[in-house]
Design an enzyme around this catalytic site. Structure first.
Site: not given
Length: 336
Positions: A304-305
């Site tokens: 997701e970062g």
């Protein structure tokens, strides 16, 4: 203003011709760092990080005001091989969660003061199962690269890209194996938590994909073994390179995307630092091949970062110390 990517040759040319850091700003930052009210080297890697950031922003005394986090989502035909503990429908559900602010990355981006954007790439049309055919056509690869290329806000001053795509540790493992060699088992991890039988099956899939589509060309590997969200991350990282926007790399899948760029042009990742080392087993090896030392190692394996967004705060702190501290002369302190 970024040009349109009319073909893959244009993308290669843009990356090859991308500017480097501003040497005057880098030198100015070095000089300022030597005058700050601290013993030489007392802030460790924070000092190097601030100087690196200053060079890419062209300002010897910079600030981080407008970080951007972009999450790309894609689905993978290779999930038909049973490589994930979750069904591909979860990708769509998680995109909705991102859009409603309910995911971990939403909280981490907010805590870092970053604008967050989400781009879903043709989720109803998964990539091809790469054990049977190339994951994408050349046109599909170009479209995904363009999505990432266009997603970067030119006014941002720090970028993190993340991903969501059930099954995408499998293409990431295949990319690493294809680009850097070794056995499929060395690159293949448990991802979302597959059991021993699932890991053996996943390793088989990676080995078959690399045997069928292996290449030492970054874009060819990305097309044949990657995914739309992985290509979009590569496009965004490349756009940031052209715009001289520093990048904080996220985990294993993000670094697989970045590795494809590193094989396209020397210095393609000079504007990037590794935000963290994830718990996915091969991430450390991938970072080693890229020559990147992680800022954090917290056992994260979410994607997701998330790790990159968390590391924004490290970069902001480094730059704040560099630009906000007084010099010995300003503080009236003897420098010895």
């Amino acid at each position: 203003m970024l040009p349109e990517l009319t073909d893959l040759s244009t993308f290669r040319a843009q990356l090859a011709a991308a500017p480097g850091p501003d040497t005057a700003a880098t030198q100015g930052a070095h000089e300022r760092n030597g005058q700050l009210t601290k013993p030489p080297g007392a802030l460790g890697r924070l000092e190097d990080l601030a100087i690196w950031y200053a060079g890419w922003r062209g300002d010897a005394r910079p600030s981080v005001e407008a970080p951007q986090v972009i999450v790309f989502a894609g689905n993978h035909g290779v999930t038909a091989q049973g490589v994930s503990a979750f069904p591909s429908e979860v990708t769509v559900q998680m995109v909705a969660n991102f859009q409603h602010g309910g995911a971990a990355i939403n909280q981490l981006a907010k805590a870092a003061g970053a604008k967050m954007d989400v781009h879903a790439l043709d989720l109803d049309n998964p990539t091809a199962d790469f054990t049977q055919a190339p994951a994408m056509t050349e046109d599909e690869l170009l479209a995904a690269l363009q999505t990432g290329w266009n997603a970067v806000d030119p006014s941002s001053d720090l970028l993190v890209v993340g991903e969501m795509g059930i099954g995408n540790t499998t293409p990431a493992a295949a990319i690493g194996c294809a680009l850097f060699g070794g056995e499929a088992g060395e690159w293949t991890g448990r991802g979302t938590g597959v059991d021993d039988a699932g890991l053996a099956n996943k390793t088989r899939v990676v080995a078959e994909g690399v045997a069928k589509h292996g290449s030492d060309d970054g874009l060819e590997v990305l097309q044949r073994l990657g995914g739309r969200e992985i290509a979009a991350m590569a496009g965004a990282i490349a756009a940031a390179r052209v715009l001289r926007i520093p990048v904080v790399l996220d985990g294993f899948i993000c670094c697989a995307a970045a590795a494809c760029l590193a094989k396209v042009a020397g210095g393609a990742l000079d504007h990037a630092v590794a935000g963290h080392q994830s718990a996915e087993g091969a991430h450390g090896a991938l970072l080693g091949h890229l020559g990147k030392e992680p800022l954090l190692s917290l056992g994260l394996r979410l994607g997701e970062g998330s790790g990159g967004a968390l590391a924004i705060n490290i970069v902001k702190s480094a730059v704040a110390c560099h630009s906000g501290m007084a010099t010995f002369a300003e503080a009236g302190v003897s420098d010895g």
